[in-house]
Design a protein around this motif. Sequence first.
Motif, PDB file in Angstrom:
ATOM      1  N   ALA A  60       0.812  -1.074   0.191  1.00  0.00           N
ATOM      2  CA  ALA A  60       0.019   0.076   0.170  1.00  0.00           C
ATOM      3  C   ALA A  60       0.980   1.404  -0.032  1.00  0.00           C
ATOM      4  O   ALA A  60       0.566   2.201  -0.492  1.00  0.00           O
ATOM      5  CB  ALA A  60      -0.955  -0.045   1.258  1.00  0.00           C
ATOM      6  N   LEU A  61       1.938   1.261   0.745  1.00  0.00           N
ATOM      7  CA  LEU A  61       2.776   2.424   0.793  1.00  0.00           C
ATOM      8  C   LEU A  61       3.586   2.646  -0.529  1.00  0.00           C
ATOM      9  O   LEU A  61       3.435   3.556  -1.090  1.00  0.00           O
ATOM     10  CB  LEU A  61       3.726   2.217   1.950  1.00  0.00           C
ATOM     11  N   LEU A  62       3.928   1.380  -1.174  1.00  0.00           N
ATOM     12  CA  LEU A  62       4.864   1.718  -2.315  1.00  0.00           C
ATOM     13  C   LEU A  62       3.374   2.317  -3.550  1.00  0.00           C
ATOM     14  O   LEU A  62       3.944   3.060  -4.296  1.00  0.00           O
ATOM     15  CB  LEU A  62       5.167   0.386  -2.921  1.00  0.00           C
ATOM     16  N   GLY A  63       2.549   1.594  -3.340  1.00  0.00           N
ATOM     17  CA  GLY A  63       1.235   2.139  -4.245  1.00  0.00           C
ATOM     18  C   GLY A  63       1.117   3.842  -4.237  1.00  0.00           C
ATOM     19  O   GLY A  63       0.900   4.462  -5.146  1.00  0.00           O
ATOM     20  N   ALA A  64       1.415   4.300  -2.840  1.00  0.00           N
ATOM     21  CA  ALA A  64       0.835   5.680  -2.599  1.00  0.00           C
ATOM     22  C   ALA A  64       2.163   6.393  -3.404  1.00  0.00           C
ATOM     23  O   ALA A  64       2.227   7.527  -3.403  1.00  0.00           O
ATOM     24  CB  ALA A  64       0.959   5.939  -1.086  1.00  0.00           C
ATOM     25  N   VAL A  65       3.274   5.875  -3.164  1.00  0.00           N
ATOM     26  CA  VAL A  65       4.596   6.491  -4.003  1.00  0.00           C
ATOM     27  C   VAL A  65       4.381   6.714  -5.362  1.00  0.00           C
ATOM     28  O   VAL A  65       4.680   7.998  -5.771  1.00  0.00           O
ATOM     29  CB  VAL A  65       5.697   5.785  -3.968  1.00  0.00           C
ATOM     30  N   GLY A  66       3.449   6.317  -6.036  1.00  0.00           N
ATOM     31  CA  GLY A  66       3.010   6.402  -7.482  1.00  0.00           C
ATOM     32  C   GLY A  66       2.272   7.735  -7.392  1.00  0.00           C
ATOM     33  O   GLY A  66       2.212   8.324  -8.612  1.00  0.00           O
ATOM     34  N   THR A  67       1.843   8.303  -6.589  1.00  0.00           N
ATOM     35  CA  THR A  67       1.134   9.812  -6.442  1.00  0.00           C
ATOM     36  C   THR A  67       2.255  10.751  -6.325  1.00  0.00           C
ATOM     37  O   THR A  67       1.765  12.007  -6.654  1.00  0.00           O
ATOM     38  CB  THR A  67       0.242   9.971  -5.405  1.00  0.00           C
ATOM     39  N   LEU A  68       3.363  10.575  -5.919  1.00  0.00           N
ATOM     40  CA  LEU A  68       4.083  11.374  -5.853  1.00  0.00           C
ATOM     41  C   LEU A  68       4.966  12.256  -7.032  1.00  0.00           C
ATOM     42  O   LEU A  68       5.743  13.371  -7.093  1.00  0.00           O
ATOM     43  CB  LEU A  68       5.757  11.126  -4.933  1.00  0.00           C
ATOM     44  N   GLY A  69       4.712  11.464  -8.173  1.00  0.00           N
ATOM     45  CA  GLY A  69       5.623  12.216  -9.415  1.00  0.00           C
ATOM     46  C   GLY A  69       6.913  11.620  -9.280  1.00  0.00           C
ATOM     47  O   GLY A  69       7.358  10.616  -8.935  1.00  0.00           O
ATOM     48  N   PRO A  70       7.602  12.108 -10.130  1.00  0.00           N
ATOM     49  CA  PRO A  70       9.119  11.529 -10.395  1.00  0.00           C
ATOM     50  C   PRO A  70       9.884  11.501  -8.852  1.00  0.00           C
ATOM     51  O   PRO A  70       9.836  12.582  -8.335  1.00  0.00           O
ATOM     52  CB  PRO A  70       9.606  12.479 -11.139  1.00  0.00           C
ATOM     53  N   VAL A  71      10.486  10.172  -8.818  1.00  0.00           N
ATOM     54  CA  VAL A  71      11.307   9.964  -7.663  1.00  0.00           C
ATOM     55  C   VAL A  71      12.560   9.338  -8.100  1.00  0.00           C
ATOM     56  O   VAL A  71      12.560   8.882  -9.097  1.00  0.00           O
ATOM     57  CB  VAL A  71      10.437   9.293  -6.429  1.00  0.00           C
ATOM     58  N   MET A  72      13.459   9.385  -7.191  1.00  0.00           N
ATOM     59  CA  MET A  72      14.719   8.413  -7.749  1.00  0.00           C
ATOM     60  C   MET A  72      14.582   7.284  -6.851  1.00  0.00           C
ATOM     61  O   MET A  72      14.542   7.444  -5.430  1.00  0.00           O
ATOM     62  CB  MET A  72      16.148   9.376  -7.392  1.00  0.00           C
ATOM     63  N   ALA A  73      14.756   6.046  -7.710  1.00  0.00           N
ATOM     64  CA  ALA A  73      14.788   4.735  -6.855  1.00  0.00           C
ATOM     65  C   ALA A  73      16.160   4.316  -6.545  1.00  0.00           C
ATOM     66  O   ALA A  73      17.049   4.422  -7.488  1.00  0.00           O
ATOM     67  CB  ALA A  73      13.970   3.733  -7.506  1.00  0.00           C
ATOM     68  N   LEU A  74      16.597   3.916  -5.320  1.00  0.00           N
ATOM     69  CA  LEU A  74      18.032   3.453  -5.262  1.00  0.00           C
ATOM     70  C   LEU A  74      18.135   1.965  -4.634  1.00  0.00           C
ATOM     71  O   LEU A  74      17.474   1.978  -3.704  1.00  0.00           O
ATOM     72  CB  LEU A  74      18.790   4.525  -4.162  1.00  0.00           C
ATOM     73  N   THR A  75      18.797   0.982  -5.214  1.00  0.00           N
ATOM     74  CA  THR A  75      18.794  -0.142  -4.958  1.00  0.00           C
ATOM     75  C   THR A  75      20.552  -0.427  -4.870  1.00  0.00           C
ATOM     76  O   THR A  75      21.090  -0.185  -5.965  1.00  0.00           O
ATOM     77  CB  THR A  75      18.233  -1.209  -5.756  1.00  0.00           C
ATOM     78  N   ARG A  76      21.030  -1.001  -3.827  1.00  0.00           N
ATOM     79  CA  ARG A  76      22.435  -1.176  -3.782  1.00  0.00           C
ATOM     80  C   ARG A  76      22.813  -2.396  -3.139  1.00  0.00           C
ATOM     81  O   ARG A  76      22.159  -3.103  -2.378  1.00  0.00           O
ATOM     82  CB  ARG A  76      23.220  -0.013  -3.006  1.00  0.00           C
ATOM     83  N   ASN A  77      24.032  -2.899  -3.397  1.00  0.00           N
ATOM     84  CA  ASN A  77      24.659  -3.831  -2.295  1.00  0.00           C
ATOM     85  C   ASN A  77      26.084  -3.500  -1.993  1.00  0.00           C
ATOM     86  O   ASN A  77      26.239  -2.144  -2.023  1.00  0.00           O
ATOM     87  CB  ASN A  77      24.765  -5.160  -3.431  1.00  0.00           C
TER      88      ASN A  77
END
Length: 333
Positions: A60-77
């Motif tokens: 649900a939280l990730l779905g709400a991120v869709g309302t925020l417009g452009p964001v930067m996603a970061l995944t790292r190891n």
Amino acid sequence: MTKHPEFIADTLKQAWQDLRADHPHMRIRDAAATLGVSEAELLATDCGNRVTRLREHWPALLGAVGTLGPVMALTRNAFAVHEKTGLYEDICPCGDMVLISGHHIELCLSTGIWHSGFAVLEETHHGTRHSLQFFDTSGDAVHKIYLTEHSDAGLYRRLIDIFRADDQLQHLELPTDGTMSALDALAQAKDLPEHWRRLLLAETTEAEIADRITAPALREFMRQLAELLLPIQVLVCNHGAMQLHDGPIQNLKITGPWFNILDRGFNLHLNEMAVAGADIVQLTGGQRALTGLLVRDQNQQSIMSIFGGYDETNGENVLWRDLLKALPVIGPG
């Protein structure tokens, strides 16, 4: 006598403040390692101030991120950081996985192993930065989402209010039992899209190693790809997330030990000091043969994988395959 959690949190918070006073530009990941705790535990010490603990309603939280417009996603190891700017548009739960696609965004998130999440406000030399940060049961960061100048700050504040957890204690209790990795969860998930199945094969033992190239050969190959503007797929994984770039690369820069791709909407930071080489792997996606590069660290663990552009009708890009065949190999590792 057992120390009270509040005492532990206060002690850790003071230790972090002292460390920052001596090293004001130290990243929290490095500070946590210096203090012998996890990043999540260190971050939690600021709950109620610049950090807000979030309820564990991840889809649900990730779905709400869709309302925020452009964001930067970061995944790292440990040795690679993958950053993509775009939209969280299509949110698709798939068992314990959440698949996200949108404008410039492709994610496969193993939210079943996520343990905690926080909304974070940071002051950096670039100004104030807002983010959502998610951690696994070890307290390691698995995925972070940063607001951009084009994000809706008002909706972000509303999202925090909606998903604010009742518990805002500054002590984080981590479980002691192990959890399933993202790759294990992917292997068990049903109805995954074909391209995620294909990428999963490259990260498992089902990929056949044909040859190996050295780290310098990998750098030169990336330069060649940038000059040709050849569409490629660059994947970085950790225990709780897989993040994909699908398209060409262009702007390369070496900064100390870091090999960087600095394109608009896509940044990659690869610690070349950790790279032992890259395996040329072969596998079958559907009925088609595929080839790619699996970049390994000194312990032969995967850092990232690179594949050529793929078309469902024509399969793998022929030029990509020819370029791989021309690489100077040193034999299987």
